[in-house]
Structure formats: C-alpha cells, structure tokens
Design an enzyme around this catalytic site. Structure first.
Site, mmCIF file in Angstrom:
data_model
loop_
_atom_site.group_PDB
_atom_site.id
_atom_site.type_symbol
_atom_site.label_atom_id
_atom_site.label_comp_id
_atom_site.label_asym_id
_atom_site.label_seq_id
_atom_site.Cartn_x
_atom_site.Cartn_y
_atom_site.Cartn_z
ATOM 1 N N CYS A 112 0.798 -1.235 0.000
ATOM 2 C CA CYS A 112 0.000 0.000 0.000
ATOM 3 C C CYS A 112 0.828 1.281 0.000
ATOM 4 C CB CYS A 112 -0.945 0.007 1.199
ATOM 5 S SG CYS A 112 -2.110 -1.377 1.232
ATOM 6 N N HIS A 168 -2.395 7.032 3.995
ATOM 7 C CA HIS A 168 -1.343 6.038 4.270
ATOM 8 C C HIS A 168 0.050 6.467 3.825
ATOM 9 C CE1 HIS A 168 -0.529 1.406 4.740
ATOM 10 N NE2 HIS A 168 -0.101 2.135 5.762
#
Length: 424
Positions: free
Chosen positions: A71, A126
């Site tokens: 990610c 993130h």
C-alpha cells in the site's frame, strides 16, 4: 516504425487527439485497496461488479498496469512519479509509526494546484499521519476526508483503539460503514465543485483491505472469500454512485477518470489474482499487475491497451495534461499521447521493491523481461521471466539467458540505494 512514432509523439507532447494545455480537464482518480485480477468481472473474475464492468466498456483497459506490491509504496509512487525504491518507501507505514513520505518530495496535488486545480483527497492516505506536515492538507490537497493510516474498523473507524477518521486533519466522529462514507463524501465534493475551475479528486477506498467486515445488510457467513465478495460488491455499488454524480453534475464529459488498484490481492484474506502467480507483498505478476482503467471521452477510445503503464506514470501524465513542465527528477513518463495514438510506451525500466516478513524482494521490469530477487536469511533466489510470452511466470529463464539476467541485475543494483530511509 510504430516505436519510432511513439518516441516522436512523446517528444512533441502531441498525438492525433492530444490535449491542449488550456483545456485542463477535470481529473478523478479512483483507487481501490488490495483488489486483484481474479476479483473483477471485467477482468474475468467471479465477483459481481456491474458498475466497474460497465465502466470498463467505456474505458481504455490498461491490461499491463503495474503498481508496487504494498500500500504505502504504491501510493508514494502514485503521488510523486518516483519509484518507491528511490524514495526509500519499502514498507507500509504502521499505525504507530511516525514515518511518512519525505516532506522534501513534491506531490502531484501540489503541482496541479500550480495549474489552478482544486485538489481533494477522499478516503485512505497512508503516507504519514503522526505530524501535520505529513498529512494530505500539507501535501497539496485543499480538502481531505477519511483515514490517515492504512486500515480501520469499517464501522467504528478505529485502529488499535484509536479513532482514525478526519476532515482536513481534524478528528471526526461520524457513524457509518467506511465504504459508504467515502463515496458519499466524494459525491458531495463533485456536486459542490464550481466547474469553472478544474477539479483533481482522489477517491481512495480502503475496501476491501482487511479487516474483513461485510457491509450492513449483507450476510455472507464466515467464509473469507464470501465476506470479501460482499465488500467488493458494496465498493462497486459506491463507485457507481461516484460515476452517477459525475454524470449528474455535467462534469463527466470533461473528466479524465483513472481507476486502479494499489497492489495485487491478498489470497489470505479472500482476494484472487487468478490466473497470475503470487499476490500482495510479492514481485510476481499477481502482486504487481493490477486492474486499471482510463476513461476520457473524446480523447481515448474504449478497448484494451497492451502498453506497459505504471503508478509512477500517473503524476507526470496528469502534470503534462495540466500544461505543466516535466520535472527532471521523476521516473514515470507522460503515457497519454501514446495511449491516445494506440502505440506502445517507450522502453524503460520499472523498479519494484518491498521488505516484508523478513524477506527483501526486488524486481526490475524491462519489457518483456522481469528479473526478481528474493533475499531471506537462508539465502537469495534469482529468477528471470518473459512476462509477455509467459504471463503466468511458469518458466524461469535465468539459466537459459544469463546475459539478460546479468544486465538486469546490474541495473537493479545501480538503482538501489545502499541504505534506503523509511521517510521523514
């Protein structure tokens, strides 16, 4: 001749339907989390995804689109146009980390703001959460909403006992299933936008990333694939809401829409990359080669493109679209002229790196060849695949083609920093 023509088009920054900088179309990027080739109907998957299937029929399907295998590295590449290996972003940022994308890096949102774009991030970030300067509003987005970390409980919005749901960096106590809330906010942003200014909207769903939590009204039982399917199907419905809002607002006809998954699926949590090998955290095709679509009415014809495109290409492509000069320090290229002309992208090296579970994985893709190294405590393995002739990576050619393997190994070593930082 086709390759030479592609180089000429890219050099001139034009093509048969090339955009004029003054046009500055709206841009909507929809990112989904841990979705594989075996999950979506239009890719041949077995899940029910009618809205994405319909979008695929209207779009250029990027059948060889490559992301990072995890990610945070993938999102760093998307935001900067640089390989995660160069950025030192080789691991995910954990909930209790103070690391993040270096504040020395320029993001695509910052660049598009220079061209007058109104930039908004809705959903998962993130790329740093511990300090204000790491968060979206300090990285070029005038508005942000959603989760800053890598995952949250879908209903409580907590991770490790801490609520992670924000609007413009301020904590937000808001009930609802995360997928529904993200879509509703994206719809609100679209309808509230003044179309006289160009919009840059990133809609970043955390679905179907774990935890496996089915949406309200679904009763899939405890089987991981069934729960995952319910999450993907709700995500597909909510993506449809975003598409409907673009239509209803009148923005759709002047919007470049880019859909992609941030990395391959994790079979451990119900995802599927079939028929590709590997998955999330690996440098096999199942970890890197992800679903991706481009819809740009009047500029891109629907169909399938065999061009090699990657997350590092998004930033330079969108910046060129906005009429901005190319940055000299990016790894990606403006792929839009080649895609508009139906040509291959120029030969270049795509680099991949991930450190996970005590395994260091590195790869270099110089189409059609992909060279992979995996370093473990008990030794290092080296593999070479022709991913065009052998997309399932069933035949390791490292011994049969040692010259190619050696050349790619040398380039990978040259591109690898001796000690890559985790970010600032």
């Amino acid at each position: 001749m086709r390759r030479a023509a592609c180089f000429l088009l890219l050099a001139l920054g034009c093509g048969p339907a090339a955009v004029r900088p003054a046009d500055r179309p709206h841009v909507v990027v929809i990112v989904v989390d841990d979705v594989g080739q075996g999950d979506l109907g239009y890719c041949g998957g077995d899940l029910d995804t009618p809205r994405l299937d319909a979008l695929a029929n209207e779009s250029l399907r990027l059948d060889r689109f490559y992301a990072a295998p995890m990610c945070s590295p993938s999102r760093a590449q998307l935001m900067t146009g640089k390989h995660a290996l160069r950025l030192g972003m080789l691991r995910n940022i954990k909930p209790d980390d103070d690391a993040g994308l270096s504040t020395d890096e320029t993001t695509v949102a910052e660049r598009l703001a220079e061209a007058g774009y109104r930039a908004a991030l809705v959903g998962k970030w993130h790329l740093g959460h511990a300090r204000p300067e790491q968060r979206p509003n300090a990285r070029g987005f005038q508005a942000s909403y959603g989760l800053l970390r890598g995952w949250v409980d879908y209903t409580t919005h907590e991770v490790d006992g801490v609520t992670d749901w924000h609007r413009n960096g301020a904590p937000l106590d808001e009930p609802g299933y995360a997928t529904d809330l993200i879509a509703a906010e994206a719809v609100r942003v679209i309808h509230a936008h003044d179309p006289s200014a160009p919009l840059f909207l990133v809609v970043s769903f955390n679905a179907p990333h774990p935890p496996l939590q089915a949406p309200p009204g679904a009763a899939p039982g405890s089987d991981a694939r069934a729960v995952y399917a319910a999450m993907v199907e709700r995500m597909d419905t909510r993506i449809g809401d975003v598409l409907d809002a673009l239509d209803a607002s009148g923005l759709a006809q002047n919007t470049l829409l880019w859909f992609l998954s941030d990395n391959g699926a994790n079979p451990k949590f119900g995802g599927s990359n079939a028929p590709l090998a590997g998955g999330k955290y690996t440098c096999y095709e199942g970890g890197l080669r992800v679903p991706a679509l481009l819809r740009w009415p009047g500029h891109l014809s629907p169909g399938a493109s065999p061009a090699f495109v990657a997350t590092v290409d998004l930033a330079p492509s969108l910046e060129a679209l906005a009429g901005l000069a190319r940055r000299s320090d990016v790894d990606g290229i403006d792929v839009l002229p080649a895609l508009q002309a139906g040509l291959a992208t120029p030969e270049r090296d795509l680099l991949f790196a991930v450190d996970h579970a005590n395994v260091e994985r590195r790869a270099i893709l110089r189409a059609p060849w992909k060279y992979i190294t995996e370093r473990r405590k008990d030794g290092t393995t080296l593999q070479l695949f022709n991913v065009v002739a052998d997309p399932l990576e069933e035949h390791d050619l490292a011994r049969q083609s040692p010259e190619i393997a050696s050349a790619l190994a040398a380039r990978l070593a040259e591109a690898s920093p001796a000690a890559a930082p985790r970010g600032q």
